[in-house]
Scaffold this active site. Structure first.
Site, PDB file in Angstrom:
ATOM      1  N   ASN A 132      -6.212  49.711 -13.175  1.00  5.90           N
ATOM      2  CA  ASN A 132      -7.265  50.706 -13.009  1.00  5.90           C
ATOM      3  C   ASN A 132      -6.661  52.037 -12.584  1.00  5.90           C
ATOM      4  OD1 ASN A 132      -6.769  49.161 -10.625  1.00  5.90           O
ATOM      5  ND2 ASN A 132      -8.645  49.916  -9.666  1.00  5.90           N
ATOM      6  N   ILE A 133      -7.233  53.097 -13.147  1.00  6.87           N
ATOM      7  CA  ILE A 133      -6.764  54.453 -12.863  1.00  6.87           C
ATOM      8  C   ILE A 133      -7.976  55.248 -12.394  1.00  6.87           C
ATOM      9  CG2 ILE A 133      -5.687  56.518 -13.825  1.00  6.87           C
ATOM     10  CD1 ILE A 133      -4.404  54.595 -15.961  1.00  6.87           C
ATOM     11  N   CYS A 187     -11.070  51.354 -15.939  1.00  7.08           N
ATOM     12  CA  CYS A 187     -10.758  49.999 -15.478  1.00  7.08           C
ATOM     13  C   CYS A 187      -9.462  49.478 -16.111  1.00  7.08           C
ATOM     14  CB  CYS A 187     -11.881  49.041 -15.841  1.00  7.08           C
ATOM     15  SG  CYS A 187     -13.404  49.259 -14.909  1.00  7.08           S
ATOM     16  N   GLU A 198      -8.882  46.635 -17.613  1.00 12.38           N
ATOM     17  CA  GLU A 198      -9.066  46.013 -18.932  1.00 12.38           C
ATOM     18  C   GLU A 198      -9.083  47.071 -20.028  1.00 12.38           C
ATOM     19  OE1 GLU A 198     -10.800  45.663 -16.126  1.00 12.38           O
ATOM     20  OE2 GLU A 198     -12.165  43.962 -16.263  1.00 12.38           O
ATOM     21  N   CYS A 234     -16.210  44.249 -15.614  1.00 11.15           N
ATOM     22  CA  CYS A 234     -17.464  45.004 -15.513  1.00 11.15           C
ATOM     23  C   CYS A 234     -18.148  45.062 -16.877  1.00 11.15           C
ATOM     24  CB  CYS A 234     -17.212  46.400 -14.959  1.00 11.15           C
ATOM     25  SG  CYS A 234     -16.642  47.599 -16.186  1.00 11.15           S
ATOM     26  N   CYS A 246     -16.435  47.237 -19.599  1.00 10.25           N
ATOM     27  CA  CYS A 246     -15.265  46.579 -20.198  1.00 10.25           C
ATOM     28  C   CYS A 246     -15.683  45.464 -21.147  1.00 10.25           C
ATOM     29  CB  CYS A 246     -14.342  46.050 -19.114  1.00 10.25           C
ATOM     30  SG  CYS A 246     -13.492  47.378 -18.226  1.00 10.25           S
TER      31      CYS A 246
HETATM   32  N1  THU Z   1     -12.349  47.748 -11.823  1.00 13.89           N
HETATM   33  C1  THU Z   1     -11.558  47.338 -12.863  1.00 13.89           C
HETATM   34  O1  THU Z   1     -10.449  47.834 -13.041  1.00 13.89           O
HETATM   35  N2  THU Z   1     -12.047  46.388 -13.699  1.00 13.89           N
HETATM   36  C2  THU Z   1     -13.270  45.802 -13.579  1.00 13.89           C
HETATM   37  O2  THU Z   1     -13.684  45.058 -14.465  1.00 13.89           O
HETATM   38  C3  THU Z   1     -14.071  46.033 -12.376  1.00 13.89           C
HETATM   39  C4  THU Z   1     -13.677  47.220 -11.570  1.00 13.89           C
HETATM   40  C5  THU Z   1     -11.849  48.800 -10.926  1.00 13.89           C
HETATM   41  C6  THU Z   1     -12.557  50.111 -11.073  1.00 13.89           C
HETATM   42  C7  THU Z   1     -12.332  50.747  -9.722  1.00 13.89           C
HETATM   43  O3  THU Z   1     -11.099  51.446  -9.743  1.00 13.89           O
HETATM   44  C8  THU Z   1     -12.213  49.570  -8.771  1.00 13.89           C
HETATM   45  O4  THU Z   1     -12.029  48.410  -9.579  1.00 13.89           O
HETATM   46  C9  THU Z   1     -13.425  49.379  -7.882  1.00 13.89           C
HETATM   47  O5  THU Z   1     -14.574  49.291  -8.641  1.00 13.89           O
END
Ligand code: THU
Length: 133
Positions: A40-41, A51, A53, A88, A91
């Site tokens: 995640n960035i 995210c 993914e 999420c 994604c």
């Molecule tokens: N996040 C993801 O990278 N993937 C997901 O499917 C759920 C959420 C990240 C986004 C954000 O940077 C952190 O988790 C908190 O929501």
């Protein structure tokens, strides 16, 4: 799939998550056997956050990949896996663009527990390219 899970775990350590402190890693297995990882960035605007993914998917698609078998992911505050980090909704929709119902979503939980879902299970009745009639 053990290797894919380990690649997701390693990718988690490369997250840029200064706002939530929640680190997520993903490893995407392509039909040709290649693997793309992502983390995640985050962004100060919050809404521009990407995210893990989607980072993996977009890198793979940009590289010309169009066919995918599975994705492994894990996440947690400070990189500590305390629960299963489910993908999420955004994604899941991005996965739908490129994957069929049988695409495997492998989620790493605490104490190396693993749960495996299909995209069909996590995004039933979805909107996709076939819906544009
Ligand atoms: N996040 C993801 O990278 N993937 C997901 O499917 C759920 C959420 C990240 C986004 C954000 O940077 C952190 O988790 C908190 O929501």
């Amino acid at each position: 799939m053990d290797t894919l899970i380990e690649q997701a775990r390693a990718a988690m350590g490369r997250a840029y998550a200064p706002y939530s402190g929640f680190y997520v890693g993903a490893a995407l297995l392509c039909a040709d056997g290649s693997v793309y990882t992502g983390s995640n960035i985050e962004n100060a605007s919050y809404g521009a956050t990407n995210c893990a993914e989607r980072t993996a998917f977009f890198a793979a698609v940009h590289d010309g990949k169009r066919s995918f078998t599975a994705i492994a992911l894990c996440g947690g505050l400070g990189g500590q896996i305390r629960d299963f980090c489910m993908p999420c909704g955004v994604c899941r929709q991005v996965m739908r663009e490129f994957c069929d119902d049988d695409f495997q979503i492998i989620v790493l939980g605490p104490e190396d527990q693993v749960q495996t879902y299909t995209l069909g299970q996590l995004l039933p009745g979805s909107f996709n390219a076939d819906s544009l009639v």
